[in-house]
Design a protein around this motif. Structure first.
Motif: not given
Length: 358
Positions: A179-187
């Motif tokens: 999620a951090a690498e792709l710049g996406l929100p993380f649940a």
């Protein structure tokens, strides 16, 4: 003070002892309609297979059922287990949902099978996988939501060019890193796998790369919520979930059981220890107890959003629990959140919020 989090619902469409899947799905829609009225931001459903007590296996279908029966609340998957599906199929399914209910559909992605090994084989016709499969599948899925390139041979219709927010779900450092690498929100699935909660959130925030999807890290955490008028009644309601987790520990999953006055005799000391560890990110009891426990959890995790879930046997009691929690979350948003907690307090918060039954 920590910025107050938004609050949402994760529903497993629980099938109670004595009920049918149709009953469970009707109850899910009723809960979603009430959650919309009480101010919840999202209503997510989870993909599980071959589990007698969960009716949300065909997750996209149930999302359409709930979205069609509500008008404003966001509805989505928390999540779709992407290795079970071709990315193109998920792009088409959620592209269709986003076309029917524009601006209201979310897509959370996980890499767990959502069932046992035999079920996984029945879904996939193979048990072969590598650590690189999931990131590649996520990338392929995201490509189908972008505008089609000239000469592109395979397109998702509906799907291409649609804004379907994607979340990465996880319970370890793998999802946090991706999620951090792709710049996406993380649940984070702290409602059943809390062991690496703080480490994963720190890893995600420290390594986050801004993207066209998200400029800053965004964290959602799962929290079990069992609210009632008194602490004793909340603890009694909580025993339905405790019984479900005992079944999980024993490898015997069944229908959601009615609450009991005491778990004595229903679990061994070792099972009790394991269940309490797995469910320690839970808030249980009266409104005051819920308020204190949520305040500590939010201060410790700095979560942007709480994904609240509650497998409560009695449907009226489940509705009342989510109503109480919504009111408490609104109060936290008004500045009544607890102060002065530390990250180390999150374990204590879970232990204090999840009392053992009398």
């Amino acid at each position: 003070m920590t910025r107050p989090p938004e609050y949402s619902v994760l529903d497993l469409a629980p099938i109670r002892e004595g009920d049918t899947p149709a009953d469970a799905l009707r109850n899910s829609l009723d809960l979603a309609r009430q959650a919309e009225r009480w101010g919840y931001k999202r209503f997510w459903l989870a993909e599980h297979h071959n589990i007698p007590g969960i009716a949300s296996a065909a997750t996209a279908v149930v999302i359409g059922h709930v979205a069609g029966g509500t008008s404003r609340i966001r509805v989505g998957a928390g999540g779709v287990m992407l290795p079970n599906h071709a990315p193109l199929v998920i792009a088409e399914q959620f592209g269709t949902l986003a076309s029917l209910y524009p601006g209201r559909i979310d897509l959370g992605l996980g890499r767990a099978p959502g069932g046992d090994r035999q079920t996984t084989y029945a879904l996939r016709r193979s048990l072969e996988s590598t650590e690189g499969d999931f990131p590649r599948d996520v990338a392929e899925l995201r490509s189908y939501f972008r505008p089609a390139a000239p000469g592109q041979a395979v397109r998702a219709i509906p799907g291409e060019g649609l804004d379907v927010p994607i979340w990465i779900l996880g319970s370890s450092d793998f999802g946090a890193r991706l999620a951090a690498e792709l710049g996406l929100p993380f649940a984070f699935a702290s409602h059943f796998a809390p062991d690496y909660l703080l480490q994963a959130l720190s890893l995600y925030r420290d390594n986050f790369r801004p993207s066209e999807s998200l400029a800053e890290p965004r964290v959602m955490i799962g929290v079990n919520a069992f609210a009632a008028e008194t602490d004793a009644e909340g603890a009694r309601l909580f025993t339905s979930l405790q019984q479900a987790f005992v079944g999980l520990v024993r490898g015997r999953r069944g229908l959601l059981q009615p609450p009991v006055e005491s778990m004595d005799g229903l679990w061994t000391p070792a099972e009790r220890m394991q269940v309490e560890r797995m469910t320690r990110i839970s808030v249980v009891g009266s409104p005051d107890s819920i308020r204190r426990s949520l305040g500590v959890i939010v201060e410790a995790t700095k979560a942007d959003e709480l994904m609240l879930t509650g497998q409560i046997f009695d449907h009226a009691a489940r509705l009342r629990s989510f109503e109480i929690v919504a009111r408490v979350c609104a109060e936290l948003a008004d500045g009544q959140m607890g102060r002065g907690t530390s990250a180390a307090d999150v374990h204590a918060a879970g232990a204090a919020a999840s009392p053992a039954p009398r």
